[in-house]
Design a protein around this motif. Structure first.
Motif, PDB file in Angstrom:
ATOM      1  N   ALA A   9      44.915  -6.275 128.502  1.00 38.58           N
ATOM      2  CA  ALA A   9      45.933  -5.224 128.397  1.00 38.58           C
ATOM      3  C   ALA A   9      46.806  -5.158 129.641  1.00 38.58           C
ATOM      4  CB  ALA A   9      45.280  -3.868 128.167  1.00 38.58           C
ATOM      5  N   GLY A  10      46.263  -5.511 130.787  1.00 34.63           N
ATOM      6  CA  GLY A  10      47.032  -5.423 132.019  1.00 34.63           C
ATOM      7  C   GLY A  10      46.147  -5.610 133.234  1.00 34.63           C
ATOM      8  N   THR A  11      46.705  -5.266 134.393  1.00 29.63           N
ATOM      9  CA  THR A  11      46.007  -5.430 135.657  1.00 29.63           C
ATOM     10  C   THR A  11      46.186  -4.176 136.495  1.00 29.63           C
ATOM     11  OG1 THR A  11      46.454  -7.805 135.588  1.00 29.63           O
ATOM     12  CG2 THR A  11      45.826  -6.892 137.718  1.00 29.63           C
ATOM     13  N   ILE A  12      45.125  -3.785 137.171  1.00 29.11           N
ATOM     14  CA  ILE A  12      45.219  -2.667 138.107  1.00 29.11           C
ATOM     15  C   ILE A  12      45.897  -3.182 139.362  1.00 29.11           C
ATOM     16  CG2 ILE A  12      43.933  -1.019 139.514  1.00 29.11           C
ATOM     17  CD1 ILE A  12      41.812  -1.015 137.247  1.00 29.11           C
ATOM     18  N   GLU A  37      37.926   6.039 123.056  1.00 26.37           N
ATOM     19  CA  GLU A  37      37.234   4.767 123.251  1.00 26.37           C
ATOM     20  C   GLU A  37      37.524   4.286 124.668  1.00 26.37           C
ATOM     21  OE1 GLU A  37      35.171   3.377 121.023  1.00 26.37           O
ATOM     22  OE2 GLU A  37      35.552   5.137 119.770  1.00 26.37           O
ATOM     23  N   PRO A  38      36.608   3.572 125.286  1.00 25.09           N
ATOM     24  CA  PRO A  38      36.824   3.160 126.675  1.00 25.09           C
ATOM     25  C   PRO A  38      37.789   1.982 126.811  1.00 25.09           C
ATOM     26  CG  PRO A  38      34.758   2.259 125.882  1.00 25.09           C
ATOM     27  CD  PRO A  38      35.292   3.160 124.789  1.00 25.09           C
ATOM     28  N   ILE A  39      38.291   1.820 128.020  1.00 26.46           N
ATOM     29  CA  ILE A  39      38.931   0.573 128.414  1.00 26.46           C
ATOM     30  C   ILE A  39      37.831  -0.244 129.078  1.00 26.46           C
ATOM     31  CG2 ILE A  39      41.194   1.641 128.723  1.00 26.46           C
ATOM     32  CD1 ILE A  39      40.694   1.504 131.782  1.00 26.46           C
ATOM     33  N   PHE A  40      38.075  -1.518 129.277  1.00 25.38           N
ATOM     34  CA  PHE A  40      37.067  -2.373 129.904  1.00 25.38           C
ATOM     35  C   PHE A  40      37.702  -3.077 131.086  1.00 25.38           C
ATOM     36  CE2 PHE A  40      36.012  -1.851 125.483  1.00 25.38           C
ATOM     37  CZ  PHE A  40      34.664  -1.500 125.532  1.00 25.38           C
ATOM     38  N   ILE A  41      37.033  -3.019 132.223  1.00 21.14           N
ATOM     39  CA  ILE A  41      37.528  -3.669 133.434  1.00 21.14           C
ATOM     40  C   ILE A  41      36.603  -4.842 133.748  1.00 21.14           C
ATOM     41  CG2 ILE A  41      38.053  -3.385 135.886  1.00 21.14           C
ATOM     42  CD1 ILE A  41      38.661  -0.436 135.292  1.00 21.14           C
ATOM     43  N   ASN A  42      37.214  -6.002 133.980  1.00 16.20           N
ATOM     44  CA  ASN A  42      36.459  -7.210 134.288  1.00 16.20           C
ATOM     45  C   ASN A  42      36.016  -7.136 135.752  1.00 16.20           C
ATOM     46  OD1 ASN A  42      35.426  -9.739 134.726  1.00 16.20           O
ATOM     47  ND2 ASN A  42      37.279 -10.847 134.132  1.00 16.20           N
ATOM     48  N   ILE A  43      34.748  -6.815 135.925  1.00 18.57           N
ATOM     49  CA  ILE A  43      34.165  -6.742 137.270  1.00 18.57           C
ATOM     50  C   ILE A  43      33.118  -7.841 137.371  1.00 18.57           C
ATOM     51  CG2 ILE A  43      32.864  -5.336 138.916  1.00 18.57           C
ATOM     52  CD1 ILE A  43      34.074  -2.849 137.585  1.00 18.57           C
ATOM     53  N   ASP A  44      33.401  -8.823 138.197  1.00 19.08           N
ATOM     54  CA  ASP A  44      32.495  -9.956 138.410  1.00 19.08           C
ATOM     55  C   ASP A  44      32.080 -10.630 137.100  1.00 19.08           C
ATOM     56  OD1 ASP A  44      32.531  -9.576 141.181  1.00 19.08           O
ATOM     57  OD2 ASP A  44      30.858  -8.154 141.106  1.00 19.08           O
ATOM     58  N   GLY A  45      33.044 -10.800 136.182  1.00 19.40           N
ATOM     59  CA  GLY A  45      32.778 -11.498 134.938  1.00 19.40           C
ATOM     60  C   GLY A  45      32.153 -10.658 133.839  1.00 19.40           C
ATOM     61  N   PRO A  49      32.775  -0.709 130.877  1.00 15.21           N
ATOM     62  CA  PRO A  49      33.563   0.336 130.210  1.00 15.21           C
ATOM     63  C   PRO A  49      33.885   1.492 131.154  1.00 15.21           C
ATOM     64  CG  PRO A  49      31.260   0.483 129.542  1.00 15.21           C
ATOM     65  CD  PRO A  49      31.378  -0.712 130.430  1.00 15.21           C
ATOM     66  N   PHE A  50      35.115   1.986 131.044  1.00 17.77           N
ATOM     67  CA  PHE A  50      35.567   3.165 131.776  1.00 17.77           C
ATOM     68  C   PHE A  50      36.312   4.057 130.793  1.00 17.77           C
ATOM     69  CE2 PHE A  50      35.000   0.279 135.290  1.00 17.77           C
ATOM     70  CZ  PHE A  50      34.673   1.080 136.374  1.00 17.77           C
ATOM     71  N   PHE A  51      36.031   5.344 130.840  1.00 19.35           N
ATOM     72  CA  PHE A  51      36.761   6.281 130.003  1.00 19.35           C
ATOM     73  C   PHE A  51      37.945   6.833 130.781  1.00 19.35           C
ATOM     74  CE2 PHE A  51      32.811   6.070 127.715  1.00 19.35           C
ATOM     75  CZ  PHE A  51      33.231   6.090 126.394  1.00 19.35           C
ATOM     76  N   VAL A  52      39.089   6.910 130.105  1.00 16.54           N
ATOM     77  CA  VAL A  52      40.316   7.415 130.712  1.00 16.54           C
ATOM     78  C   VAL A  52      40.358   8.924 130.526  1.00 16.54           C
ATOM     79  CG1 VAL A  52      42.831   7.342 130.652  1.00 16.54           C
ATOM     80  CG2 VAL A  52      41.512   5.239 130.329  1.00 16.54           C
ATOM     81  N   LEU A  82      41.964  -6.141 139.455  1.00 17.83           N
ATOM     82  CA  LEU A  82      41.084  -6.454 138.331  1.00 17.83           C
ATOM     83  C   LEU A  82      41.833  -6.298 136.999  1.00 17.83           C
ATOM     84  CD1 LEU A  82      37.759  -4.755 139.493  1.00 17.83           C
ATOM     85  CD2 LEU A  82      38.514  -7.122 139.815  1.00 17.83           C
ATOM     86  N   ASP A  83      41.448  -7.123 136.041  1.00 15.20           N
ATOM     87  CA  ASP A  83      42.069  -7.099 134.718  1.00 15.20           C
ATOM     88  C   ASP A  83      41.446  -6.020 133.850  1.00 15.20           C
ATOM     89  OD1 ASP A  83      43.827  -9.198 135.244  1.00 15.20           O
ATOM     90  OD2 ASP A  83      42.373 -10.714 134.605  1.00 15.20           O
ATOM     91  N   VAL A  84      42.304  -5.395 133.036  1.00 13.71           N
ATOM     92  CA  VAL A  84      41.882  -4.342 132.117  1.00 13.71           C
ATOM     93  C   VAL A  84      41.993  -4.881 130.695  1.00 13.71           C
ATOM     94  CG1 VAL A  84      42.407  -2.033 131.252  1.00 13.71           C
ATOM     95  CG2 VAL A  84      42.648  -2.539 133.695  1.00 13.71           C
ATOM     96  N   TYR A  85      40.964  -4.671 129.915  1.00 14.94           N
ATOM     97  CA  TYR A  85      40.911  -5.136 128.530  1.00 14.94           C
ATOM     98  C   TYR A  85      40.763  -3.956 127.586  1.00 14.94           C
ATOM     99  CZ  TYR A  85      40.183  -9.854 130.298  1.00 14.94           C
ATOM    100  OH  TYR A  85      40.343 -11.052 130.925  1.00 14.94           O
ATOM    101  N   LEU A  86      41.274  -4.134 126.378  1.00 15.22           N
ATOM    102  CA  LEU A  86      41.093  -3.173 125.298  1.00 15.22           C
ATOM    103  C   LEU A  86      40.464  -3.909 124.131  1.00 15.22           C
ATOM    104  CD1 LEU A  86      44.587  -1.408 125.308  1.00 15.22           C
ATOM    105  CD2 LEU A  86      42.477  -0.583 126.350  1.00 15.22           C
ATOM    106  N   SER A  87      39.797  -3.181 123.283  1.00 12.25           N
ATOM    107  CA  SER A  87      39.241  -3.773 122.073  1.00 12.25           C
ATOM    108  C   SER A  87      40.367  -4.406 121.267  1.00 12.25           C
ATOM    109  CB  SER A  87      38.545  -2.698 121.248  1.00 12.25           C
ATOM    110  OG  SER A  87      38.217  -3.195 119.974  1.00 12.25           O
TER     111      SER A  87
END
Length: 171
Positions: A9-12, A37-45, A49-52, A82-87
């Protein structure tokens, strides 16, 4: 959540203020996202999940997010870059295709096979209806995201999983 079930979805890009807010750069309209629903942040592979809690528009393609459990600027700064992902099933992505891109695509049902080519798209009472030329007649199919398996305009087809009996209504 697995990477194959998500879409980037994007990058922080930076922190915002001192209370743990972060700025995300994205090409998607996040204001339409359901943040229950949470967003997902790629932390060390790993997709964490993080809730906004809140989202505010910062500017073109940028949003300020308050994330649950990120309390201060020090915690937020660890997320920079870090990259942010969505379902992949998220509504944010289902809106990314223009209806005009569907014109002329071949319609294939997973069970029945090829149905025909989209002749036009009618709007009836706020809903879209695919008008499909199957060579003999016109077939009408409601355009519902519940039916969509995949849309590949570059491959010239849309794959649907239609409910039993829907095509028979056209006879």
């Amino acid at each position: 959540m697995n990477f194959q079930d998500c879409v980037l979805a994007g990058t922080i890009t930076k922190t915002h203020g001192v209370d743990g807010k972060v700025v995300i750069s994205t090409d998607n309209d996040l204001e339409t996202k359901d943040f229950r629903e949470p967003i997902f942040i790629n932390i060390d592979g790993l997709l964490v999940p993080f809730f906004v809690v809140t989202i505010d528009t910062k500017g073109r393609n940028q949003y300020i997010l308050t994330l649950e459990l990120v309390e201060d600027v020090d915690e937020a700064s660890t997320l920079i870059g870090l990259d942010v992902y969505l379902s992949a099933a998220d509504d944010v992505f289902s809106e990314s295709i223009e209806m005009s891109q569907l014109d002329g695509l071949n319609v294939i049902d997973q069970q029945k096979g090829e149905i025909g080519r989209i002749k036009r798209i009618d709007e009836v009472a706020g809903n879209y209806l695919l008008v499909i030329d199957n060579g003999n007649d016109e077939v009408l199919i409601p355009f519902s995201e519940d039916f969509i398996v995949e849309i590949l305009p570059e491959e010239h087809y849309i794959l649907l999983q239609l409910p039993d009996g829907l095509l028979e209504l056209n006879q």
